[in-house]
Design a protein around this motif. Structure first.
Motif, PDB file in Angstrom:
ATOM      1  N   SER A  22       0.622   0.318  -7.044  1.00  0.00           N
ATOM      2  CA  SER A  22       1.142   1.619  -6.611  1.00  0.00           C
ATOM      3  C   SER A  22       2.223   2.100  -7.573  1.00  0.00           C
ATOM      4  O   SER A  22       2.247   3.261  -7.967  1.00  0.00           O
ATOM      5  CB  SER A  22       1.711   1.533  -5.194  1.00  0.00           C
ATOM      6  OG  SER A  22       0.690   1.261  -4.277  1.00  0.00           O
ATOM      7  N   LYS A  23       3.093   1.191  -7.961  1.00  0.00           N
ATOM      8  CA  LYS A  23       4.151   1.552  -8.902  1.00  0.00           C
ATOM      9  C   LYS A  23       3.556   1.904 -10.268  1.00  0.00           C
ATOM     10  O   LYS A  23       3.961   2.880 -10.900  1.00  0.00           O
ATOM     11  CB  LYS A  23       5.143   0.400  -9.044  1.00  0.00           C
ATOM     12  CG  LYS A  23       6.318   0.718  -9.925  1.00  0.00           C
ATOM     13  CD  LYS A  23       7.307  -0.423  -9.969  1.00  0.00           C
ATOM     14  CE  LYS A  23       8.463  -0.092 -10.874  1.00  0.00           C
ATOM     15  NZ  LYS A  23       9.415  -1.193 -10.961  1.00  0.00           N
ATOM     16  N   ALA A  24       2.588   1.130 -10.709  1.00  0.00           N
ATOM     17  CA  ALA A  24       1.966   1.383 -12.013  1.00  0.00           C
ATOM     18  C   ALA A  24       1.289   2.750 -12.054  1.00  0.00           C
ATOM     19  O   ALA A  24       1.420   3.484 -13.040  1.00  0.00           O
ATOM     20  CB  ALA A  24       0.964   0.281 -12.333  1.00  0.00           C
ATOM     21  N   TRP A  25       0.595   3.111 -10.985  1.00  0.00           N
ATOM     22  CA  TRP A  25      -0.127   4.388 -10.954  1.00  0.00           C
ATOM     23  C   TRP A  25       0.762   5.558 -10.553  1.00  0.00           C
ATOM     24  O   TRP A  25       0.389   6.716 -10.746  1.00  0.00           O
ATOM     25  CB  TRP A  25      -1.311   4.294 -10.002  1.00  0.00           C
ATOM     26  CG  TRP A  25      -2.493   3.619 -10.619  1.00  0.00           C
ATOM     27  CD1 TRP A  25      -2.894   2.333 -10.434  1.00  0.00           C
ATOM     28  CD2 TRP A  25      -3.417   4.190 -11.544  1.00  0.00           C
ATOM     29  NE1 TRP A  25      -4.007   2.065 -11.188  1.00  0.00           N
ATOM     30  CE2 TRP A  25      -4.356   3.187 -11.877  1.00  0.00           C
ATOM     31  CE3 TRP A  25      -3.547   5.447 -12.130  1.00  0.00           C
ATOM     32  CZ2 TRP A  25      -5.405   3.410 -12.758  1.00  0.00           C
ATOM     33  CZ3 TRP A  25      -4.593   5.665 -13.008  1.00  0.00           C
ATOM     34  CH2 TRP A  25      -5.507   4.661 -13.319  1.00  0.00           C
ATOM     35  N   SER A  26       1.953   5.290 -10.012  1.00  0.00           N
ATOM     36  CA  SER A  26       2.798   6.387  -9.537  1.00  0.00           C
ATOM     37  C   SER A  26       3.332   7.265 -10.665  1.00  0.00           C
ATOM     38  O   SER A  26       3.727   8.399 -10.418  1.00  0.00           O
ATOM     39  CB  SER A  26       3.948   5.868  -8.684  1.00  0.00           C
ATOM     40  OG  SER A  26       4.850   5.115  -9.465  1.00  0.00           O
ATOM     41  N   ALA A  27       3.300   6.765 -11.892  1.00  0.00           N
ATOM     42  CA  ALA A  27       3.700   7.622 -13.025  1.00  0.00           C
ATOM     43  C   ALA A  27       2.733   8.788 -13.163  1.00  0.00           C
ATOM     44  O   ALA A  27       3.132   9.904 -13.500  1.00  0.00           O
ATOM     45  CB  ALA A  27       3.743   6.812 -14.312  1.00  0.00           C
ATOM     46  N   ALA A  33       4.439   6.812  -4.927  1.00  0.00           N
ATOM     47  CA  ALA A  33       5.807   6.290  -4.827  1.00  0.00           C
ATOM     48  C   ALA A  33       6.524   6.778  -3.571  1.00  0.00           C
ATOM     49  O   ALA A  33       7.533   6.202  -3.171  1.00  0.00           O
ATOM     50  CB  ALA A  33       6.611   6.690  -6.059  1.00  0.00           C
ATOM     51  N   THR A  34       5.960   7.806  -2.928  1.00  0.00           N
ATOM     52  CA  THR A  34       6.691   8.423  -1.821  1.00  0.00           C
ATOM     53  C   THR A  34       5.993   8.385  -0.470  1.00  0.00           C
ATOM     54  O   THR A  34       6.647   8.560   0.552  1.00  0.00           O
ATOM     55  CB  THR A  34       6.992   9.901  -2.143  1.00  0.00           C
ATOM     56  OG1 THR A  34       5.756  10.595  -2.332  1.00  0.00           O
ATOM     57  CG2 THR A  34       7.849  10.024  -3.391  1.00  0.00           C
ATOM     58  N   TYR A  35       4.697   8.148  -0.435  1.00  0.00           N
ATOM     59  CA  TYR A  35       3.981   8.255   0.834  1.00  0.00           C
ATOM     60  C   TYR A  35       4.425   7.213   1.861  1.00  0.00           C
ATOM     61  O   TYR A  35       4.260   7.415   3.066  1.00  0.00           O
ATOM     62  CB  TYR A  35       2.467   8.167   0.639  1.00  0.00           C
ATOM     63  CG  TYR A  35       1.932   6.763   0.471  1.00  0.00           C
ATOM     64  CD1 TYR A  35       1.531   6.020   1.578  1.00  0.00           C
ATOM     65  CD2 TYR A  35       1.841   6.167  -0.781  1.00  0.00           C
ATOM     66  CE1 TYR A  35       1.043   4.729   1.440  1.00  0.00           C
ATOM     67  CE2 TYR A  35       1.351   4.889  -0.931  1.00  0.00           C
ATOM     68  CZ  TYR A  35       0.954   4.178   0.180  1.00  0.00           C
ATOM     69  OH  TYR A  35       0.481   2.902   0.036  1.00  0.00           O
ATOM     70  N   HIS A  36       5.005   6.116   1.405  1.00  0.00           N
ATOM     71  CA  HIS A  36       5.416   5.033   2.306  1.00  0.00           C
ATOM     72  C   HIS A  36       6.395   5.508   3.376  1.00  0.00           C
ATOM     73  O   HIS A  36       6.527   4.880   4.422  1.00  0.00           O
ATOM     74  CB  HIS A  36       6.061   3.892   1.509  1.00  0.00           C
ATOM     75  CG  HIS A  36       5.163   3.338   0.465  1.00  0.00           C
ATOM     76  ND1 HIS A  36       5.137   3.832  -0.817  1.00  0.00           N
ATOM     77  CD2 HIS A  36       4.237   2.358   0.512  1.00  0.00           C
ATOM     78  CE1 HIS A  36       4.244   3.160  -1.517  1.00  0.00           C
ATOM     79  NE2 HIS A  36       3.683   2.261  -0.738  1.00  0.00           N
ATOM     80  N   VAL A  41       1.740   6.754   8.234  1.00  0.00           N
ATOM     81  CA  VAL A  41       1.155   5.671   7.429  1.00  0.00           C
ATOM     82  C   VAL A  41       0.808   4.455   8.285  1.00  0.00           C
ATOM     83  O   VAL A  41      -0.254   3.846   8.104  1.00  0.00           O
ATOM     84  CB  VAL A  41       2.095   5.287   6.267  1.00  0.00           C
ATOM     85  CG1 VAL A  41       1.652   4.011   5.591  1.00  0.00           C
ATOM     86  CG2 VAL A  41       2.155   6.421   5.256  1.00  0.00           C
ATOM     87  N   GLU A  42       1.651   4.089   9.222  1.00  0.00           N
ATOM     88  CA  GLU A  42       1.384   2.915  10.066  1.00  0.00           C
ATOM     89  C   GLU A  42       0.110   3.091  10.879  1.00  0.00           C
ATOM     90  O   GLU A  42      -0.664   2.149  11.034  1.00  0.00           O
ATOM     91  CB  GLU A  42       2.571   2.607  10.979  1.00  0.00           C
ATOM     92  CG  GLU A  42       3.729   1.976  10.255  1.00  0.00           C
ATOM     93  CD  GLU A  42       3.360   0.695   9.509  1.00  0.00           C
ATOM     94  OE1 GLU A  42       2.666  -0.173  10.090  1.00  0.00           O
ATOM     95  OE2 GLU A  42       3.759   0.563   8.336  1.00  0.00           O
ATOM     96  N   LYS A  43      -0.131   4.298  11.385  1.00  0.00           N
ATOM     97  CA  LYS A  43      -1.356   4.559  12.142  1.00  0.00           C
ATOM     98  C   LYS A  43      -2.581   4.401  11.251  1.00  0.00           C
ATOM     99  O   LYS A  43      -3.581   3.797  11.650  1.00  0.00           O
ATOM    100  CB  LYS A  43      -1.320   5.961  12.755  1.00  0.00           C
ATOM    101  CG  LYS A  43      -2.542   6.283  13.576  1.00  0.00           C
ATOM    102  CD  LYS A  43      -2.455   7.639  14.219  1.00  0.00           C
ATOM    103  CE  LYS A  43      -3.719   7.887  15.020  1.00  0.00           C
ATOM    104  NZ  LYS A  43      -3.711   9.157  15.710  1.00  0.00           N
TER     105      LYS A  43
END
Length: 86
Positions: A22-27, A33-36, A41-43
């Motif tokens: 996720s970090k690698a592709w977030s660039a 990087a932000t959807y968390h 998200v938990e659902k």
């Protein structure tokens, strides 16, 4: 495409496990990087977990194979929806 395939073939299982994809592709895709922080998200995680369990039970897939199938289905659905919106 061939260069990507070569890199994947040479990447060890340990390197894959230790990579924060996720970090690698977030660039390239900042949403990764932000959807968390989204409450929804938990659902979605619960629903995806149930789907993985269902694939495992119905097809005898491993955890990894079930995850890969879900990822492939999502990717193909994305392509279909993208094509329809053109």
């Amino acid at each position: 495409m061939k260069s990507i395939e070569e890199v994947l073939k040479k990447t060890t299982e340990e390197n894959q496990e230790n990579t924060d994809w996720s970090k690698a592709w977030s660039a390239k895709y900042p949403v990764l990087a932000t959807y968390h922080n989204s409450a929804y998200v938990e659902k979605i995680k619960e629903q995806l977990s149930a789907m993985i369990d269902e694939l495992k039970a119905a097809n005898g897939y491993s955890e990894q194979d079930s995850m890969l199938v879900i990822k492939d289905i999502l990717y193909n659905l994305y392509k279909e929806r993208k094509d329809k919106s053109k």
